[in-house]
Design an enzyme around this catalytic site. Structure first.
Site, short mmCIF file in Angstrom:
data_model
loop_
_atom_site.label_atom_id
_atom_site.label_comp_id
_atom_site.label_asym_id
_atom_site.label_seq_id
_atom_site.Cartn_x
_atom_site.Cartn_y
_atom_site.Cartn_z
N ASP A 9 46.40 88.41 41.86
CA ASP A 9 45.54 88.71 41.87
C ASP A 9 44.31 88.86 43.27
O ASP A 9 45.29 88.54 44.11
CB ASP A 9 44.82 86.91 41.22
CG ASP A 9 43.36 87.59 40.62
OD1 ASP A 9 43.34 87.85 39.93
OD2 ASP A 9 42.38 86.42 41.19
N GLU B 215 46.95 93.74 42.85
CA GLU B 215 46.14 94.21 41.92
C GLU B 215 45.03 94.13 43.55
O GLU B 215 44.66 93.93 43.98
CB GLU B 215 45.23 93.19 41.07
CG GLU B 215 43.91 93.61 40.75
CD GLU B 215 42.90 92.58 39.74
OE1 GLU B 215 42.32 92.80 38.80
OE2 GLU B 215 43.22 91.51 40.76
#
Length: 550
Positions: A212, A280
């Site tokens: 993330d 990401e």
């Protein structure tokens, strides 16, 4: 702690298993509820593993299930090495690994390393005073002389990226909610602790990580202000246009060069396990460049994805080619992972206002592109964005910016398994978000019985890719556009496949490159006839042909 023994896939001798892989994202809160409390759980994922295997995917990515106060639905972690009771237990996670591996599916989990929950024991210790053992594990800074925050940095969730803490009489940094304080990666002890977390899950049998906000790990140690971003350069790729976050060029609160050395450390931890990571990259200006930096060579991350195809506007043929060519330019030594939908953006069926035929064409396109692929649960059913009433909204992002931005709940509503009840077979209790009525007739059961359903197209497209290594692993060239047609050629080990996609409602014609081509993909609805070297492509039609070798 005794770890359950899970069957291992051959990662050690097949360390490139991730290259060209199709990864299926599971948002566990909304996938399958096994105990009737209205919230999906890990046992529910195990229950649905035969369905996942039927899709033909290579791996699953499971969104966070760690212990958390759930202010950001698991992306605020209070214990990295345990399962929140809402989702089950560590033994339930072990059952997922066993079930997935028994079906030949690898397991990737979502690691949220840039920040923790304010309820994490590390932060509880850090905020006590300025002399404790973890006093600099988070990003603390003194106020300016007038008491205002130390920099002009902004939170993606709105307002300043700094929260005052009266105990230390300092501000702490938070890129997201104020209850999500940012870790200080300049402290090597913090890095070591996070690498221990990765090791914990690798030893438990995971095959890799989705990372993330991978470009948010480090901040500028000098705490310099971000410059303003010219209005013509602003876009809403990362944050909605109503968010002033878009007004800054984020040079100092993320995207810092120090991150590369940490990523090398993380890769070294993963390497003995043959594990892979997909990062990401959240940046509206330099996402592809960062993708290239973070995946270059053999000592950084294997894959990253940026937001070019997660943006609001439907990709035109020109944009697809522009993005693919830019990746060739800035990430020639790297590897992209493509996605059209995920848990943070409006579902692309609605975002791009796609017909079923258009959705099938985009599904075929992503399976033919160079790179790996992420599919988001329900995408294979063609689900549109759900319209969630304000009274049912759970997402703090949507609550903050309603009604101009309704948050992310519309793409997070429960998976629909059957049409026979109002909860779609997701739960016997009241679901945490309402099941969209328009989704019920698009359930898995309903589509299984319809040979023309989009679910079957996704299965066929995935199988088509996986039975042709040139599509999963090959190089590409001849990236061209002609009106609304995007075309390219894939090559591997002397084999060549030509792909052309009409991304419009208007018929058009495509001229094949020199050579003799045999049409393929009849099961995908691809055009099977040609007049000489001329292919007629109707609205949203596709041509795929293999070059005849002499």
């Amino acid at each position: 702690m005794n770890l359950a023994v899970a069957p291992m896939l051959d990662n050690a001798t097949n360390k490139d298993w991730w290259r060209g892989a199709v990864i299926y994202q599971i948002y566990p809160r909304s996938y399958q509820d096994s105990n009737g409390d209205g919230v999906g759980d890990l046992a529910g994922v195990v229950q649905r593993m035969p369905y996942i295997a039927s899709l033909g995917v290579d791996a699953i990515w499971i969104s966070p299930f760690f212990t958390s106060p759930m202010k950001d639905f698991g992306y605020d972690v209070s214990d990295y090495c345990d399962v929140d009771p809402m989702f089950g237990s560590l033994s339930d996670f072990d059952a997922i690994v066993n079930a997935a591996h028994n079906h030949g599916i690898r397991v990737m989990i979502d690691l949220v390393l840039s920040h923790t929950s304010e309820q994490h024991a590390w932060f509880a210790e850090s905020r006590k005073n300025k002399t404790n053992s973890k006093q600099d594990w988070y990003v603390w800074a003194d106020p300016k002389p007038d008491g205002t925050p130390p920099t002009n940095w902004l939170s993606i969730f709105g307002g300043p990226a700094w929260q005052w803490d009266g105990r230390r009489e300092q501000y702490y940094m938070h890129n997201f909610l104020a209850s999500q304080p940012d870790l200080n990666f300049h402290n090597v002890e913090v890095q070591d602790a996070l690498l221990d977390v990765a090791n914990f899950w690798l030893n438990r049998g995971v095959d890799g990580f989705r990372l993330d906000t991978i470009n948010f790990y480090f901040h500028d140690a000098e705490l310099r202000d971000n410059p303003a971003l010219p209005i013509e350069e602003r876009n809403a790729t990362i944050a909605p246009s109503v968010n002033p976050y878009n007004h800054q060029n984020h040079l100092y609160d993320k995207n810092r060069p120090e991150n590369l050395n940490f990523l090398r450390r993380l890769r070294s931890i993963m390497e003995p396990f043959g594990a892979a990571a997909v990062g990401e990259v959240g940046d509206a200006q330099f996402g592809l460049e960062i993708l290239g930096q973070y995946t270059a060579g053999n000592d950084l991350m294997q894959m990253c994805y940026a937001f070019e195809f997660l943006a609001q506007d439907q990709p035109s043929a020109d944009l697809v080619v522009k993005v693919l060519k830019k990746v060739d330019d800035v990430a020639a030594d790297g590897w992209a992972c493509w996605a059209f939908s995920n848990h943070d953006v409006q579902r692309h069926a609605s975002r791009w206002n796609l017909s079923t035929d258009a959705q099938k064409t985009f599904a075929t396109l992503i399976m033919c592109m160079r790179g790996s692929v992420c599919l988001y649960q329900g995408e294979e059913l063609g689900l549109p964005e759900a319209d969630v009433d304000f009274g049912d909204i759970q997402d703090p992002y949507g609550i903050e910016f309603w009604p101009e931005f309704k948050g992310r709940d519309g793409c997070r509503t429960p998976m629909v398994w059957q049409t026979s009840n109002q909860n779609g077979g997701f739960s016997e209790g009241k679901p945490w978000l309402p099941v969209a009525h328009e989704h019920l007739n698009m359930s898995v059961d309903a589509q299984e019985n319809d040979p023309n359903a989009i679910l079957h197209h996704y299965r066929k497209a995935i199988q088509f890719r996986q039975t042709k290594p040139v599509l999963a692993l090959g190089e590409h060239d001849n990236l061209n556009t002609d009106g609304c047609i995007v075309s390219f050629t894939r090559h591997l080990d002397g084999q060549s496949i030509q792909c052309a996609f009409n991304l419009s409602d208007t018929p058009s014609e495509f001229i094949l490159p020199a050579g003799e081509w045999t049409p393929m993909g009849e099961e995908l609805g691809c055009v099977q006839t040609a007049v000489g070297n001329k292919i007629h492509l109707g609205p949203w039609q596709v041509y795929i042909g293999q070059k005849r070798e002499h």
